[in-house]
Design an enzyme around this catalytic site. Structure first.
Site, PDB file in Angstrom:
ATOM      1  N   SER A   7       0.791  -1.239   0.000  1.00 33.85           N
ATOM      2  CA  SER A   7       0.000   0.000   0.000  1.00 33.85           C
ATOM      3  C   SER A   7       0.817   1.279   0.000  1.00 33.85           C
ATOM      4  CB  SER A   7      -0.950   0.017   1.203  1.00 33.85           C
ATOM      5  OG  SER A   7      -2.044  -0.831   0.972  1.00 33.85           O
TER       6      SER A   7
ATOM      7  N   LYS B  17       0.081   3.799  -2.626  1.00 34.08           N
ATOM      8  CA  LYS B  17      -0.926   4.867  -2.525  1.00 34.08           C
ATOM      9  C   LYS B  17      -0.317   6.258  -2.378  1.00 34.08           C
ATOM     10  CE  LYS B  17      -4.586   1.939  -0.623  1.00 34.08           C
ATOM     11  NZ  LYS B  17      -3.961   0.715  -0.119  1.00 34.08           N
TER      12      LYS B  17
ATOM     13  N   SER C 112      -5.637   3.782   4.486  1.00 24.95           N
ATOM     14  CA  SER C 112      -5.105   2.917   3.436  1.00 24.95           C
ATOM     15  C   SER C 112      -6.222   2.260   2.641  1.00 24.95           C
ATOM     16  CB  SER C 112      -4.170   1.838   4.026  1.00 24.95           C
ATOM     17  OG  SER C 112      -3.342   1.295   3.022  1.00 24.95           O
TER      18      SER C 112
END
Length: 377
Positions: free
Chosen positions: A60, A63, A115
Site C-alpha cells: 500500500s 498509494k 489505506s
C-alpha cells in the site's frame, strides 16, 4: 543593509558548512528489512542502504503515488465521486458504501489515513476511467521522477506479479510527493475527518496508520503497507533543523524501530545549514546609466547538507566588480558567491541585478566616456 562596493570583492566569511562526505552504504546499523534506504531529500544522497535497487512488492505504499495524482487532479477540479460497485476492493478500506458521495480530496485522505483500497480504486476510475489507464498515468509519472525500477499495475498496491518497485525508487517518490503542499499537509496529519456529500449527515474521522508520527518527534509523514507476499512496508519522512531524510523499508518486521534507528544515525552524521543570500545587498556604481548605481542581491537562498565532522570548514567568498556598464536588466547575472572547502568550490550562487538601469540617451564622445570610467573607478 546596503553598501557601496568600491573594488573587486574577495570578502571571506566563515560559516558552519562543509561538503558532504561519502556515506557508508550499510552504516553499521542493524536493520531487519530485506531491502532499505536512508535517503537525503535535500541533496539526493544515499546515506545508508541495503539492496535498495532490488525489485519488490511495495504493497500500500503505492498509494503515495495514487493519492498524489488525486490531489493534483483535485487542485484544479475537486470532483464529486459517487461510490459504485465497480469501485469496491478487497483489503483495507475507508468503508465507502454504494451510493455515497465524497470528493477526490476525501479519497486521498482515505488512502493516506486508512489505506483505503476502495478509495484508491475510486480515484483511479474517476480520473482515468479504468485502473489500466490510471496505471499508465502512474508509470508515466514514475518515469518523470526517475523511478527506473518501478512498474505499477494497481492503484492500491494489491499484489500483482508485474507490480513492483524498489526502496530507492519509493524514496524518490516520497521526496517528490512532499513538494506538493496538499500532500505534505495530509501525510503529516495523525487523523483526517471526511464530511460526506451524500449522506450529508455522515462524518467520519480516519486515523493515520503511520504510528511513526507519534513514535518519532521529527516524523513529517509517510505511508504503511502490508500484504502476505510483500510483508511489512514503510515509507516515511523526517525533518530536523532544516534537513529532510526519507526512509524506506521493504519486508521489515521491525519497521518502526528500524526507521527511528536510521533517522537517529542520519541526523547525527549530517546537518543542513542555510545562507539566505537574498538578504545580501550591495549598491554598485553604474557607468553610463540613467542611475548612478544599481542594487544587486543573491539570486536564491543556499542550503548545503554537510557532514557534522566538517561543519566548520566552509568559506564564503563574494565576487563583484566595483562598477558595471549600462544597460543592465533586472535579473542579469553580475557576480557570484562561492562556497568552498579547502579551496574546492562546492556551491555557487549568482549575484543578480534587483532593478534595470537604462543607458543615458545623450551622446558622449570617447573622451567623456574615458573620464566617466576613471570617475567611477
Amino acid at each position: 543593509m546596503k553598501r557601496i562596493v568600491s573594488a573587486v570583492l574577495s570578502v571571506l566569511f566563515v560559516f558552519a558548512y562543509s561538503i558532504p562526505v561519502k556515506a557508508e552504504k550499510n552504516a553499521k546499523i542493524k536493520v531487519s528489512a530485506e531491502a532499505y534506504v536512508l535517503y537525503c531529500a535535500d541533496n539526493g544522497q544515499i546515506i545508508s542502504s541495503k539492496d535498495e535497487n532490488k525489485k519488490m512488492k511495495p504493497a500500500s505504499t503505492t498509494k503515495i503515488m495514487t493519492s498524489l495524482l488525486a490531489l493534483e487532479e483535485a487542485s484544479s477540479r475537486n470532483k464529486k465521486v459517487k461510490f459504485s460497485e465497480k469501485m469496491i476492493a478487497e483489503g483495507s478500506s475507508m468503508y465507502l458504501k454504494v451510493g455515497e458521495v465524497v470528493t477526490l480530496k476525501d479519497l486521498a485522505a482515505g488512502m493516506m489515513m486508512a489505506s483505503g483500497n476502495d478509495a484508491a480504486n475510486s480515484a483511479a476510475l474517476t480520473i482515468s476511467g479504468s485502473t489500466e489507464k490510471f496505471a499508465d498515468k502512474m508509470n508515466k509519472r514514475a518515469k518523470q521522477i526517475g523511478m527506473k525500477n518501478t512498474h505499477f499495475v494497481t492503484p492500491s498496491g494489491l499484489d500483482d506479479d508485474n507490480h513492483y518497485s524498489t526502496a530507492y525508487d519509493m524514496a524518490l517518490l516520497m521526496s517528490y510527493a512532499l513538494e506538493n503542499e496538499d500532500f505534505a499537509k495530509l501525510t503529516s496529519q495523525k487523523s483526517a475527518t471526511v464530511e460526506f456529500i451524500e449522506p450529508s449527515s455522515k462524518k467520519t474521522t480516519y486515523s493515520n496508520h503511520n504510528r511513526l508520527l507519534s513514535l518519532y518527534e521529527y516524523c513529517i509523514g509517510g505511508k504503511t503497507g502490508y500484504t502476505m507476499s510483500a510483508g511489512r512496508c514503510l515509507v516515511s519522512a523526517a525533518k530536523k533543523d532544516g534537513l529532510t531524510l526519507i526512509c524506506v523499508t521493504l519486508n521489515d518486521r521491525n519497521d518502526w524501530n528500524d526507521h527511528i534507528s536510521l533517522y537517529n544515525y542520519g541526523f547525527e552524521q549530517y546537518s543542513c545549514y542555510t545562507s539566505d543570500d537574498t538578504s545580501f545587498f550591495a549598491d554598485v556604481s553604474c557607468v553610463g546609466g540613467e542611475s548612478d548605481s544599481i542594487t544587486v542581491t543573491g539570486e536564491k537562498p543556499v542550503s548545503i547538507v554537510v557532514s557534522s565532522d566538517d561543519k566548520d570548514k566552509i568559506e564564503r567568498k563574494i565576487y563583484l566588480d566595483s562598477f558595471l556598464y549600462s544597460p543592465v536588466k533586472q535579473g542579469d547575472n553580475v557576480g557570484r558567491i562561492e562556497y568552498t572547502i579547502n579551496g574546492k568550490m562546492i556551491e555557487e550562487n549568482k549575484l543578480v541585478a534587483v532593478d534595470s538601469v537604462n543607458s543615458k540617451k545623450e551622446n558622449k564622445n570617447i573622451f567623456t566616456m574615458i573620464k566617466d570610467l576613471f570617475t567611477y573607478g
